[in-house]
Motif scaffolding. Structure first.
Motif, PDB file in Angstrom:
ATOM      1  N   THR A   1      52.634  42.323  48.304  1.00 33.09           N
ATOM      2  CA  THR A   1      53.737  41.475  47.853  1.00 33.09           C
ATOM      3  C   THR A   1      53.179  40.241  47.173  1.00 33.09           C
ATOM      4  OG1 THR A   1      55.019  42.219  49.770  1.00 33.09           O
ATOM      5  CG2 THR A   1      55.839  40.292  48.590  1.00 33.09           C
ATOM      6  N   SER A   2      53.714  39.893  46.019  1.00 37.87           N
ATOM      7  CA  SER A   2      53.275  38.690  45.309  1.00 37.87           C
ATOM      8  C   SER A   2      53.923  37.451  45.917  1.00 37.87           C
ATOM      9  CB  SER A   2      53.639  38.786  43.825  1.00 37.87           C
ATOM     10  OG  SER A   2      55.044  38.681  43.657  1.00 37.87           O
ATOM     11  N   ILE A   3      53.312  36.306  45.671  1.00 31.77           N
ATOM     12  CA  ILE A   3      53.878  35.056  46.172  1.00 31.77           C
ATOM     13  C   ILE A   3      55.258  34.816  45.567  1.00 31.77           C
ATOM     14  CG2 ILE A   3      53.606  32.552  46.258  1.00 31.77           C
ATOM     15  CD1 ILE A   3      50.601  32.959  46.444  1.00 31.77           C
ATOM     16  N   GLU A   4      55.437  35.175  44.305  1.00 30.58           N
ATOM     17  CA  GLU A   4      56.735  35.002  43.666  1.00 30.58           C
ATOM     18  C   GLU A   4      57.820  35.792  44.409  1.00 30.58           C
ATOM     19  OE1 GLU A   4      53.647  34.478  40.376  1.00 30.58           O
ATOM     20  OE2 GLU A   4      53.902  35.724  42.151  1.00 30.58           O
ATOM     21  N   VAL A   5      57.494  37.015  44.804  1.00 33.10           N
ATOM     22  CA  VAL A   5      58.458  37.832  45.560  1.00 33.10           C
ATOM     23  C   VAL A   5      58.689  37.241  46.944  1.00 33.10           C
ATOM     24  CG1 VAL A   5      58.826  40.105  46.615  1.00 33.10           C
ATOM     25  CG2 VAL A   5      58.013  39.937  44.261  1.00 33.10           C
ATOM     26  N   MET A   6      57.633  36.721  47.571  1.00 31.91           N
ATOM     27  CA  MET A   6      57.782  36.101  48.894  1.00 31.91           C
ATOM     28  C   MET A   6      58.802  34.964  48.850  1.00 31.91           C
ATOM     29  SD  MET A   6      53.797  35.781  50.088  1.00 31.91           S
ATOM     30  CE  MET A   6      52.632  37.081  49.717  1.00 31.91           C
ATOM     31  N   VAL A   7      58.742  34.159  47.795  1.00 34.13           N
ATOM     32  CA  VAL A   7      59.690  33.038  47.662  1.00 34.13           C
ATOM     33  C   VAL A   7      61.119  33.561  47.660  1.00 34.13           C
ATOM     34  CG1 VAL A   7      60.494  31.181  46.155  1.00 34.13           C
ATOM     35  CG2 VAL A   7      58.040  31.562  46.461  1.00 34.13           C
TER      36      VAL A   7
ATOM     37  N   VAL B   1      49.773  23.780  51.910  1.00 30.45           N
ATOM     38  CA  VAL B   1      49.000  23.940  50.679  1.00 30.45           C
ATOM     39  C   VAL B   1      49.951  23.663  49.518  1.00 30.45           C
ATOM     40  CG1 VAL B   1      47.558  25.470  49.293  1.00 30.45           C
ATOM     41  CG2 VAL B   1      47.633  25.749  51.779  1.00 30.45           C
ATOM     42  N   TYR B   2      49.705  22.584  48.778  1.00 29.91           N
ATOM     43  CA  TYR B   2      50.602  22.170  47.710  1.00 29.91           C
ATOM     44  C   TYR B   2      49.952  22.310  46.333  1.00 29.91           C
ATOM     45  CZ  TYR B   2      52.441  20.264  51.981  1.00 29.91           C
ATOM     46  OH  TYR B   2      52.875  20.148  53.282  1.00 29.91           O
ATOM     47  N   ASP B   3      48.644  22.483  46.305  1.00 30.93           N
ATOM     48  CA  ASP B   3      47.895  22.762  45.084  1.00 30.93           C
ATOM     49  C   ASP B   3      47.069  24.015  45.334  1.00 30.93           C
ATOM     50  OD1 ASP B   3      46.302  22.889  42.844  1.00 30.93           O
ATOM     51  OD2 ASP B   3      45.320  20.946  43.158  1.00 30.93           O
ATOM     52  N   LEU B   4      47.465  25.119  44.698  1.00 31.53           N
ATOM     53  CA  LEU B   4      46.795  26.400  44.938  1.00 31.53           C
ATOM     54  C   LEU B   4      45.570  26.595  44.067  1.00 31.53           C
ATOM     55  CD1 LEU B   4      49.658  26.773  46.200  1.00 31.53           C
ATOM     56  CD2 LEU B   4      49.515  29.182  45.539  1.00 31.53           C
ATOM     57  N   THR B   5      45.346  25.731  43.085  1.00 33.34           N
ATOM     58  CA  THR B   5      44.247  25.977  42.149  1.00 33.34           C
ATOM     59  C   THR B   5      42.866  25.997  42.818  1.00 33.34           C
ATOM     60  OG1 THR B   5      44.163  23.626  41.504  1.00 33.34           O
ATOM     61  CG2 THR B   5      45.540  25.108  40.176  1.00 33.34           C
ATOM     62  N   PRO B   6      42.585  25.176  43.856  1.00 33.95           N
ATOM     63  CA  PRO B   6      41.263  25.291  44.483  1.00 33.95           C
ATOM     64  C   PRO B   6      41.033  26.631  45.173  1.00 33.95           C
ATOM     65  CG  PRO B   6      42.300  23.203  45.057  1.00 33.95           C
ATOM     66  CD  PRO B   6      43.350  24.054  44.420  1.00 33.95           C
ATOM     67  N   LEU B   7      42.111  27.341  45.506  1.00 34.75           N
ATOM     68  CA  LEU B   7      41.965  28.608  46.227  1.00 34.75           C
ATOM     69  C   LEU B   7      41.466  29.739  45.341  1.00 34.75           C
ATOM     70  CD1 LEU B   7      45.270  28.620  48.334  1.00 34.75           C
ATOM     71  CD2 LEU B   7      43.006  27.746  48.983  1.00 34.75           C
ATOM     72  N   VAL B   8      41.554  29.569  44.026  1.00 34.33           N
ATOM     73  CA  VAL B   8      41.190  30.647  43.110  1.00 34.33           C
ATOM     74  C   VAL B   8      39.744  31.094  43.329  1.00 34.33           C
ATOM     75  CG1 VAL B   8      40.848  31.237  40.673  1.00 34.33           C
ATOM     76  CG2 VAL B   8      42.902  29.999  41.398  1.00 34.33           C
TER      77      VAL B   8
ATOM     78  N   ALA C   1      41.140  36.778  47.388  1.00 32.68           N
ATOM     79  CA  ALA C   1      40.855  38.213  47.220  1.00 32.68           C
ATOM     80  C   ALA C   1      42.128  39.068  47.221  1.00 32.68           C
ATOM     81  CB  ALA C   1      39.869  38.679  48.278  1.00 32.68           C
ATOM     82  N   PRO C   2      43.027  38.918  48.205  1.00 28.69           N
ATOM     83  CA  PRO C   2      44.255  39.711  48.158  1.00 28.69           C
ATOM     84  C   PRO C   2      45.347  39.118  47.281  1.00 28.69           C
ATOM     85  CG  PRO C   2      44.186  38.476  50.187  1.00 28.69           C
ATOM     86  CD  PRO C   2      42.894  38.194  49.475  1.00 28.69           C
ATOM     87  N   LEU C   3      45.202  37.855  46.863  1.00 29.28           N
ATOM     88  CA  LEU C   3      46.242  37.196  46.076  1.00 29.28           C
ATOM     89  C   LEU C   3      46.097  37.468  44.584  1.00 29.28           C
ATOM     90  CD1 LEU C   3      46.305  33.712  47.870  1.00 29.28           C
ATOM     91  CD2 LEU C   3      47.808  35.670  48.295  1.00 29.28           C
ATOM     92  N   GLY C   4      44.862  37.527  44.111  1.00 26.92           N
ATOM     93  CA  GLY C   4      44.616  37.818  42.706  1.00 26.92           C
ATOM     94  C   GLY C   4      45.124  36.764  41.755  1.00 26.92           C
ATOM     95  N   LEU C   5      45.007  35.497  42.128  1.00 24.96           N
ATOM     96  CA  LEU C   5      45.508  34.406  41.284  1.00 24.96           C
ATOM     97  C   LEU C   5      44.472  34.015  40.233  1.00 24.96           C
ATOM     98  CD1 LEU C   5      46.949  32.030  44.037  1.00 24.96           C
ATOM     99  CD2 LEU C   5      48.240  33.632  42.615  1.00 24.96           C
TER     100      LEU C   5
ATOM    101  N   ALA D   1      45.985  29.609  35.879  1.00 24.92           N
ATOM    102  CA  ALA D   1      47.306  29.303  35.325  1.00 24.92           C
ATOM    103  C   ALA D   1      48.399  29.677  36.323  1.00 24.92           C
ATOM    104  CB  ALA D   1      47.502  30.035  34.003  1.00 24.92           C
ATOM    105  N   ARG D   2      48.279  30.840  36.926  1.00 25.88           N
ATOM    106  CA  ARG D   2      49.310  31.263  37.882  1.00 25.88           C
ATOM    107  C   ARG D   2      49.247  30.415  39.141  1.00 25.88           C
ATOM    108  NH1 ARG D   2      49.078  36.424  40.953  1.00 25.88           N
ATOM    109  NH2 ARG D   2      51.031  36.551  42.115  1.00 25.88           N
ATOM    110  N   ALA D   3      48.049  30.082  39.592  1.00 27.97           N
ATOM    111  CA  ALA D   3      47.921  29.219  40.767  1.00 27.97           C
ATOM    112  C   ALA D   3      48.601  27.878  40.522  1.00 27.97           C
ATOM    113  CB  ALA D   3      46.454  29.023  41.115  1.00 27.97           C
TER     114      ALA D   3
END
Length: 253
Positions: free
Chosen positions: A107-113, A168-175, A181-185, A188-190
């Motif tokens: 499931t993508s984060i967009e779908v989770m929302v 977590v309010y800024d996802l860009t460091p997680l890339v 690994a399972p998120l595939g961000l 830009a999407r992060a």
């Protein structure tokens, strides 16, 4: 930061005392409460993870609602992880809904929302059928705080206040971390999924909690988000809770 340093900065378990014991204790308390009170179980569509438990106080409504979204870096746990929180809200005459969602990578984060938004809407409809819903607080822990912000920002369902915990309010460091690994961000999407870079002007009042023993990166993210909310003219309070870590902070709300 190197990838290794980023992995460490965004590994809250390395800064916590006993993650497995905390999660097991919270899960057991939630299971015992659900067994005793038999909450209403609601499911959104065909995804068995997109479901919620709704605990309704005794007596007549309308009831204020606390709806809470679990953490787990969008890839672990389920809605029952926060069932134990219901007891404290029921004691205050509030209804409580533990919101679930499908997990990455399926499931993508967009779908989770979207799943969390529909879960909140289902909880409100169920309360209206039983006596009405008062003010709505939407809470979230860790990744759940990001989802809560996105649900509130979308504006499709009523949210009167936010309770954001070790988020977590800024996802860009997680890339560049193991988390991705399972998120595939990509970057830009992060960024597009990061509440820090959203238009914050429509968000409701927010309480942003951080734990004394959160990682420095999580503590900084909480403080930076409060600064951004205030700069956007929103009401925001930073609550720094002593003596707790990223996981047992939920015991201290």
């Amino acid at each position: 930061m190197t990838d290794q340093a980023l992995d460490h900065a965004y590994s809250p378990s390395r800064f916590a005392r006993d993650v497995e014991a905390t999660l097991a204790r919270q899960a057991a308390a939630g299971q015992a409460l659900a067994t005793r009170l038999c909450p209403l179980e609601l499911v959104d569509g065909d995804d068995p993870a997109a479901r919620l438990d709704l605990f309704v106080p005794e007596g007549a409504g309308p009831w204020p609602l606390m709806a809470f979204i679990h953490g787990g870096y969008w890839q672990e746990l389920d809605h029952t992880a926060t069932d134990f929180l219901a007891e404290r809200y029921l004691a205050r005459g509030m209804a409580f809904a533990s919101l679930g969602y499908g997990l990455a990578p399926a499931t993508s984060i967009e779908v989770m929302v979207g799943q969390c938004a529909r879960g909140l809407e289902m909880a409100l409809v169920a309360l209206d059928e039983r006596g009405g819903a008062g003010p709505v607080t939407l809470g979230g822990h860790s990744a759940g705080a990001q989802l809560a912000c996105r649900v509130a920002a979308a504006g499709g369902v009523r949210v009167d206040a936010l309770l954001l915990v070790s988020g977590v309010y800024d996802l860009t460091p997680l890339v560049d971390t193991y988390v991705n690994a399972p998120l595939g961000l990509d970057r830009a999407r992060a960024r597009s999924l990061s509440p820090l870079f959203d238009d914050l002007s429509a968000l409701p009042p927010a309480r942003v909690a951080i734990a004394e023993h959160d990682t420095p990166a999580f503590r900084r993210q909480g403080a930076d988000f409060v600064t951004a909310l205030r700069a956007a003219g929103r009401e925001a309070a930073l609550v720094d809770l002593p003596g707790c870590d990223h996981f047992d902070i939920l015991d201290h709300l």
